[in-house]
Scaffold this active site. Structure first.
Site, short mmCIF file in Angstrom:
data_model
loop_
_atom_site.label_atom_id
_atom_site.label_comp_id
_atom_site.label_asym_id
_atom_site.label_seq_id
_atom_site.Cartn_x
_atom_site.Cartn_y
_atom_site.Cartn_z
N SER A 24 68.64 -22.43 -34.35
CA SER A 24 68.41 -23.41 -35.40
C SER A 24 67.58 -24.58 -34.88
O SER A 24 67.48 -24.79 -33.68
CB SER A 24 69.76 -23.92 -35.93
OG SER A 24 70.59 -22.84 -36.30
N ASP A 82 66.66 -20.31 -28.78
CA ASP A 82 67.27 -21.44 -29.47
C ASP A 82 66.80 -22.73 -28.81
O ASP A 82 66.23 -22.71 -27.71
CB ASP A 82 68.80 -21.32 -29.42
CG ASP A 82 69.48 -22.07 -30.58
OD1 ASP A 82 68.79 -22.84 -31.27
OD2 ASP A 82 70.69 -21.87 -30.77
N ASP A 108 69.78 -30.06 -27.72
CA ASP A 108 69.68 -31.51 -27.89
C ASP A 108 69.47 -32.21 -26.55
O ASP A 108 68.87 -33.28 -26.49
CB ASP A 108 70.95 -32.04 -28.56
CG ASP A 108 71.16 -31.41 -29.93
OD1 ASP A 108 70.20 -31.40 -30.72
OD2 ASP A 108 72.27 -30.91 -30.20
N LYS A 148 74.42 -28.88 -27.58
CA LYS A 148 73.86 -28.35 -28.82
C LYS A 148 74.81 -28.68 -29.97
O LYS A 148 75.97 -28.97 -29.74
CB LYS A 148 73.66 -26.83 -28.72
CG LYS A 148 72.55 -26.45 -27.74
CD LYS A 148 72.50 -24.96 -27.44
CE LYS A 148 72.34 -24.11 -28.69
NZ LYS A 148 71.14 -24.50 -29.47
N GLY A 158 73.50 -30.70 -32.73
CA GLY A 158 72.98 -31.81 -33.51
C GLY A 158 72.66 -31.42 -34.94
O GLY A 158 72.73 -32.23 -35.86
N GLY A 159 72.34 -30.13 -35.12
CA GLY A 159 72.06 -29.62 -36.46
C GLY A 159 73.25 -28.97 -37.12
O GLY A 159 73.12 -28.36 -38.19
N GLU A 216 75.50 -20.63 -33.15
CA GLU A 216 74.60 -20.60 -32.00
C GLU A 216 75.30 -20.04 -30.76
O GLU A 216 74.71 -19.28 -29.99
CB GLU A 216 74.07 -22.01 -31.72
CG GLU A 216 73.10 -22.50 -32.78
CD GLU A 216 72.71 -23.95 -32.63
OE1 GLU A 216 71.73 -24.37 -33.27
OE2 GLU A 216 73.38 -24.68 -31.89
N LYS A 230 64.18 -33.78 -24.27
CA LYS A 230 65.48 -33.15 -24.03
C LYS A 230 65.76 -32.87 -22.56
O LYS A 230 66.85 -32.42 -22.20
CB LYS A 230 65.55 -31.82 -24.82
CG LYS A 230 65.07 -31.92 -26.27
CD LYS A 230 65.87 -32.94 -27.06
CE LYS A 230 65.32 -33.13 -28.46
NZ LYS A 230 65.35 -31.93 -29.28
#
Length: 277
Positions: free
Chosen positions: A32, A89, A92, A102, A104-105, A111, A129
């Site tokens: 994502s 993938d 963050d 990971k 943040g979304g 994931e 990052k």
């Protein structure tokens, strides 16, 4: 600035796909985030194999796969014991040992499912990052929790040393907390900058949190034990290569991270020479 970041993402995606995507693959995981849109574009340009099935980690990535004319399938539609050839993938934040933050979304559970089902997880990100330690610039660890348990989890996170864990709200305050695709909440939990395994070996308490310092893996396991936590946004431990050698399916940690840089070049970080391609 925005154009520089987007160009960096595109360059990193193109190189990662060139070095890790096999046009004859059977199953490919698609993560994502905005960087993954460039991964999908690069895959579309690299292959006309209509037999490849793509496993997205959320609604956005599924729509990107469909828009590219590729074939998505749900994670739970994978044949029993079928392993993904590769999963791409973003992240963050990534430390020097390739541990990732990971979520943040708000897609961290899916994931992690996809990463752990892949022979190798390849991370694609931009220069922002790239940090030596996690929680250097990224402010908090995303944690997916059952709504009923949110107050219990917040109290337990404070006991572990989180300064101000909060339930993530939708960008429209009147909409209330963000809901994941599992209809869970996301709690963002700030902690002091996390230790790598090497740091923990030098720490008097081994990074177990007693002095306020946590090693990445130890903190991830401590949070995961809290009743009500579905998943933790720390991707650490073994990578896919190490997991395969240990007789397991896959690992949480990427085998390689591709950072697009401001000057248009790409920095590749790996932990072993055999992970470079």
């Amino acid at each position: 600035m925005a154009d520089t970041v987007e160009q960096a993402k595109r360059k990193a995606a193109e190189q990662a796909v060139k070095e890790h995507f096999d046009p004859e693959a059977r199953y490919v995981g698609i993560g994502s985030g905005t960087t993954i849109l460039y991964v999908v574009d690069a895959i579309k340009a690299a292959s006309t194999n209509q037999n490849i099935k793509f496993v997205p980690t959320g609604y956005q990535s599924k729509q990107a796969v469909l828009a590219a004319g590729l074939t998505p399938i749900d994670f739970d539609s994978l044949p029993t014991n079928q392993v993904l050839d590769v999963a791409f993938d973003g992240a963050d934040e990534v430390d020097e040992d390739l541990n990732c933050v990971k979520g943040g979304g708000a897609c961290l559970f899916q994931e992690k499912l996809v990463a752990e089902r892949a022979k190798k997880f390849v991370c694609v990100a931009d220069y922002r990052k790239d940090q030596s330690r996690l929680l250097t610039k990224w402010p908090a660890i995303p944690i997916e929790v059952a709504p009923l348990a949110r107050y219990t989890v917040i109290a337990a996170l404070k006991a572990l040393g989180s300064s101000n864990p909060v339930v993530r709200d939708d960008y429209m305050a009147k909409a209330g907390p963000i809901r994941t695709e599992q209809y869970f909440f996301i709690i963002d939990a700030p902690f002091p900058t996390l230790l790598t395994t090497g740091d923990a070996a030098k720490d008097p308490n081994g990074g177990d949190g007693t002095d306020g310092k946590w090693e990445v893996g130890k903190l991830s396991r401590a949070i995961k034990k809290i009743t009500g936590v579905l998943e933790v946004g720390l991707f650490c431990g073994m990578d896919g290569v190490e997991a395969t050698r240990a007789g397991l399916t896959g690992g949480q940690k990427p085998v390689a991270v591709y950072f697009g840089l401001q000057d248009g070049s790409v920095k590749v970080r790996t932990t072993r020479k055999d992970e470079a391609a």
